[in-house]
Design a protein around this motif. Structure first.
Motif, PDB file in Angstrom:
ATOM      1  N   SER A 161      41.218  42.783  38.185  1.00  0.00           N
ATOM      2  CA  SER A 161      42.313  43.714  37.934  1.00  0.00           C
ATOM      3  C   SER A 161      41.917  45.058  38.515  1.00  0.00           C
ATOM      4  O   SER A 161      40.758  45.270  38.882  1.00  0.00           O
ATOM      5  N   ASP A 162      42.876  45.967  38.568  1.00  0.00           N
ATOM      6  CA  ASP A 162      42.556  47.313  39.064  1.00  0.00           C
ATOM      7  C   ASP A 162      41.547  48.001  38.152  1.00  0.00           C
ATOM      8  O   ASP A 162      40.648  48.706  38.618  1.00  0.00           O
ATOM      9  N   ALA A 163      41.707  47.794  36.833  1.00  0.00           N
ATOM     10  CA  ALA A 163      40.786  48.419  35.874  1.00  0.00           C
ATOM     11  C   ALA A 163      39.366  47.886  36.040  1.00  0.00           C
ATOM     12  O   ALA A 163      38.398  48.651  36.050  1.00  0.00           O
ATOM     13  N   SER A 164      39.229  46.563  36.199  1.00  0.00           N
ATOM     14  CA  SER A 164      37.893  45.982  36.347  1.00  0.00           C
ATOM     15  C   SER A 164      37.274  46.401  37.681  1.00  0.00           C
ATOM     16  O   SER A 164      36.061  46.592  37.780  1.00  0.00           O
ATOM     17  N   LEU A 165      38.116  46.563  38.710  1.00  0.00           N
ATOM     18  CA  LEU A 165      37.621  47.020  40.010  1.00  0.00           C
ATOM     19  C   LEU A 165      37.099  48.446  39.910  1.00  0.00           C
ATOM     20  O   LEU A 165      36.021  48.768  40.426  1.00  0.00           O
ATOM     21  N   ARG A 166      37.856  49.317  39.226  1.00  0.00           N
ATOM     22  CA  ARG A 166      37.414  50.710  39.044  1.00  0.00           C
ATOM     23  C   ARG A 166      36.116  50.774  38.230  1.00  0.00           C
ATOM     24  O   ARG A 166      35.202  51.520  38.562  1.00  0.00           O
ATOM     25  N   ARG A 167      36.066  49.979  37.149  1.00  0.00           N
ATOM     26  CA  ARG A 167      34.879  49.975  36.291  1.00  0.00           C
ATOM     27  C   ARG A 167      33.641  49.493  37.056  1.00  0.00           C
ATOM     28  O   ARG A 167      32.587  50.122  37.015  1.00  0.00           O
TER      29      ARG A 167
ATOM     30  N   ALA B 293      25.938  44.364  36.734  1.00  0.00           N
ATOM     31  CA  ALA B 293      26.094  42.910  36.829  1.00  0.00           C
ATOM     32  C   ALA B 293      27.189  42.412  35.881  1.00  0.00           C
ATOM     33  O   ALA B 293      28.003  41.555  36.246  1.00  0.00           O
ATOM     34  N   VAL B 294      27.221  42.971  34.671  1.00  0.00           N
ATOM     35  CA  VAL B 294      28.262  42.576  33.705  1.00  0.00           C
ATOM     36  C   VAL B 294      29.641  42.985  34.215  1.00  0.00           C
ATOM     37  O   VAL B 294      30.604  42.204  34.139  1.00  0.00           O
ATOM     38  N   ALA B 295      29.743  44.193  34.756  1.00  0.00           N
ATOM     39  CA  ALA B 295      31.033  44.658  35.275  1.00  0.00           C
ATOM     40  C   ALA B 295      31.492  43.809  36.456  1.00  0.00           C
ATOM     41  O   ALA B 295      32.671  43.474  36.573  1.00  0.00           O
ATOM     42  N   LEU B 296      30.568  43.451  37.336  1.00  0.00           N
ATOM     43  CA  LEU B 296      30.923  42.590  38.469  1.00  0.00           C
ATOM     44  C   LEU B 296      31.352  41.205  37.999  1.00  0.00           C
ATOM     45  O   LEU B 296      32.324  40.642  38.500  1.00  0.00           O
ATOM     46  N   ARG B 297      30.641  40.667  37.033  1.00  0.00           N
ATOM     47  CA  ARG B 297      31.007  39.349  36.505  1.00  0.00           C
ATOM     48  C   ARG B 297      32.406  39.381  35.893  1.00  0.00           C
ATOM     49  O   ARG B 297      33.235  38.509  36.126  1.00  0.00           O
ATOM     50  N   ASP B 298      32.667  40.443  35.118  1.00  0.00           N
ATOM     51  CA  ASP B 298      33.998  40.581  34.518  1.00  0.00           C
ATOM     52  C   ASP B 298      35.082  40.685  35.586  1.00  0.00           C
ATOM     53  O   ASP B 298      36.160  40.112  35.443  1.00  0.00           O
ATOM     54  N   HIS B 299      34.782  41.422  36.648  1.00  0.00           N
ATOM     55  CA  HIS B 299      35.768  41.564  37.722  1.00  0.00           C
ATOM     56  C   HIS B 299      35.985  40.241  38.453  1.00  0.00           C
ATOM     57  O   HIS B 299      37.115  39.908  38.822  1.00  0.00           O
ATOM     58  N   TYR B 300      34.905  39.476  38.676  1.00  0.00           N
ATOM     59  CA  TYR B 300      35.050  38.172  39.323  1.00  0.00           C
ATOM     60  C   TYR B 300      35.875  37.214  38.466  1.00  0.00           C
ATOM     61  O   TYR B 300      36.701  36.463  38.971  1.00  0.00           O
ATOM     62  N   LEU B 301      35.641  37.255  37.143  1.00  0.00           N
ATOM     63  CA  LEU B 301      36.347  36.324  36.241  1.00  0.00           C
ATOM     64  C   LEU B 301      37.782  36.755  35.959  1.00  0.00           C
ATOM     65  O   LEU B 301      38.674  35.916  35.836  1.00  0.00           O
TER      66      LEU B 301
END
Length: 198
Positions: free
Chosen positions: A42-48, A31-39
């Motif tokens: 980036s390619d890094a946040s998508l991979r994470r 959930a934290v990783a998805l929230r970070d990616h939504y906010l």
């Protein structure tokens, strides 16, 4: 029919509870990783978020298998403890979880029937515990579906669905504990003690 070899599924219960805890922790990270990616996409946040989501799926698959194996074992014990009780069939105990729409109500009934049949000391508070778990689980599932359709990037909905998931995880752990403990107590009463040899 009583058997001296019957035991409550303590090991399966612990394995399922451990898997539930691991899946819950991984879901928080997801959930934290998805929230970070939504906010901050980036390619890094998508991979994470993809990696954490994959780990979560694997852990949830393991959790599902262990829970269903525990439930099937508990069903068998319940049937042996109360042969006259209305206990779901082995196929229905597992299959009810995978039939769309039916899986919104039938699994709760299976768990209640298994709990009641497996313990003469089943109480209203035990039923309340099962009902609370089921309400949190179904609430999470329905809200997650609605959020994905209507507002997939809503932080508020993400927080509420995570809160319901955490509540369901804690409550199902308690349900597993309660059913297993009740069966263990019933088995101690019903399993015959061998007569001492002269």
């Amino acid at each position: 029919m009583t058997s001296a070899t019957r035991t409550a599924p303590h090991r399966l219960a612990r394995a399922a509870q451990t898997a539930i805890a691991a899946a819950t922790v991984s879901d928080v990270f997801r959930a934290v990783a998805l929230r970070d990616h939504y906010l901050h996409p980036s390619d890094a946040s998508l991979r994470r978020s993809g990696l954490v989501s994959t780990v979560f799926v694997y852990l949830m698959t393991l959790t599902t298998v262990l829970f269903l194996v525990w439930l099937a074992r508990s069903r068998r014990n319940a049937q042996e403890l109360s042969p006259e009780a209305a206990v779901p069939s082995p196929g229905w105990t597992i299959g009810a979880w995978f039939i769309p729409v039916v899986n919104l109500v039938a699994p709760r009934r299976c768990v209640l029937d298994i709990g009641r049949a497996g313990s003469p000391s089943w109480e209203k508070r035990d039923t309340t515990l099962v009902n609370l778990w089921w309400a949190a689980w179904i609430g999470h599932a329905l809200l997650l579906t609605a959020a994905n359709l209507a507002a997939p990037r809503s932080p508020a909905l993400l927080v509420v669905t995570e809160a319901l998931f955490l509540a369901a995880a804690v409550l199902v752990g308690l349900v597993i504990e309660r059913v297993t403990a009740r069966q263990a107590a019933a088995l101690r009463v019903t399993v015959p003690v061998a007569a001492p040899q002269p």
